[in-house]
Design a protein around this motif. Sequence first.
Motif, PDB file in Angstrom:
ATOM      1  N   LEU A   1     -23.512 -33.237  -4.933  1.00 28.99           N
ATOM      2  CA  LEU A   1     -23.546 -32.481  -6.012  1.00 28.99           C
ATOM      3  C   LEU A   1     -24.875 -32.616  -6.863  1.00 28.99           C
ATOM      4  CD1 LEU A   1     -19.874 -32.689  -7.423  1.00 28.99           C
ATOM      5  CD2 LEU A   1     -20.866 -30.885  -6.299  1.00 28.99           C
TER       6      LEU A   1
ATOM      7  N   GLU B   1     -27.941 -30.096  -7.389  1.00 29.05           N
ATOM      8  CA  GLU B   1     -28.286 -29.456  -8.659  1.00 29.05           C
ATOM      9  C   GLU B   1     -29.711 -29.607  -8.765  1.00 29.05           C
ATOM     10  OE1 GLU B   1     -26.509 -30.091 -12.978  1.00 29.05           O
ATOM     11  OE2 GLU B   1     -26.961 -32.012 -12.051  1.00 29.05           O
TER      12      GLU B   1
ATOM     13  N   ALA C   1     -18.566 -28.231  -2.701  1.00 23.80           N
ATOM     14  CA  ALA C   1     -20.004 -28.315  -3.538  1.00 23.80           C
ATOM     15  C   ALA C   1     -20.707 -26.954  -3.161  1.00 23.80           C
ATOM     16  CB  ALA C   1     -20.622 -29.795  -2.757  1.00 23.80           C
TER      17      ALA C   1
ATOM     18  N   TRP D   1     -19.492 -24.729  -5.706  1.00 19.60           N
ATOM     19  CA  TRP D   1     -19.942 -24.958  -7.160  1.00 19.60           C
ATOM     20  C   TRP D   1     -21.488 -24.680  -7.318  1.00 19.60           C
ATOM     21  CZ3 TRP D   1     -23.722 -28.801  -8.421  1.00 19.60           C
ATOM     22  CH2 TRP D   1     -23.589 -29.220 -10.085  1.00 19.60           C
TER      23      TRP D   1
ATOM     24  N   ARG E   1     -21.581 -23.329 -11.040  1.00 16.19           N
ATOM     25  CA  ARG E   1     -21.763 -24.151 -11.794  1.00 16.19           C
ATOM     26  C   ARG E   1     -21.005 -24.802 -12.886  1.00 16.19           C
ATOM     27  NH1 ARG E   1     -27.545 -26.003 -10.728  1.00 16.19           N
ATOM     28  NH2 ARG E   1     -27.988 -24.992  -8.675  1.00 16.19           N
TER      29      ARG E   1
ATOM     30  N   LYS F   1     -20.678 -31.038 -12.819  1.00 16.12           N
ATOM     31  CA  LYS F   1     -20.615 -32.130 -11.513  1.00 16.12           C
ATOM     32  C   LYS F   1     -19.598 -33.203 -11.632  1.00 16.12           C
ATOM     33  CE  LYS F   1     -24.691 -34.510 -12.199  1.00 16.12           C
ATOM     34  NZ  LYS F   1     -25.818 -34.820 -11.479  1.00 16.12           N
TER      35      LYS F   1
END
Length: 231
Positions: free
Chosen positions: A109, A113, A180, A183, A187, A191
């Motif tokens: 994650l 990011e 992941a 996500w 977002r 995380k």
Amino acid sequence: MAVSRPTDKSDEVQRAPRARMTGAQRRLQLIEVARGLFAERGFDATTIEEIAQRAGVSKPIVYEHFGGKEGLYAVVVDREMETLLEMVTSSLSKNRSLYRIQQVALALLTYMEDRTDGFRILVRGDSANTSDTTTYSSLLNDAISQVEHLLAGDFERRGFDPELAPLYAQALVGMVSVTAQWWLDVREPSKEVVAAHLVNLCWNGLTRLDPNPELVGPDHVEPDHRPTDAD
């Protein structure tokens, strides 16, 4: 008393000459520029001309450093693979099993990011003359192999069939990877929250594994088992 006005020439701002980049600095700049373009447009839709223009250099400079678009793309992919593999491998090789699962989820994650462009390049898997080992799927296979090794030892100690470790390793790594990627688009939540819930599912399920699980029918009634101190 009349005040003399500056001429147009003297009115111009004198700019300090821009410092020249070293070869290493220029190479790093081109890699970063290309990473953004490859992530945005893909390998085929990105041109050397666009890379050079965004970097503020001529096309021959790009060719001088990388030999062409394929060479530049290969370097970008290699760097992203190295970064992600180091994060995942480090998280798998330290501490106890519960913490390992947590750190693997957080490592993936965090990479996604911090280096979203790089992750999109790896997942896209555009065709260029890059090695088969520099793909996101190969990274997942490496992670699966390491998780399989950890689970096999754990299963053997607890009396489960260690030959089932590959199945569970695929399931665990796949769950983390797919979650992941979801996500990355939403977002939310943070995380840390995502990692905590992944660990909750992985760990609390693993601690109460049925050594001989079977599919159940629509009439199945879940037994009312409440955890005790002995659990």
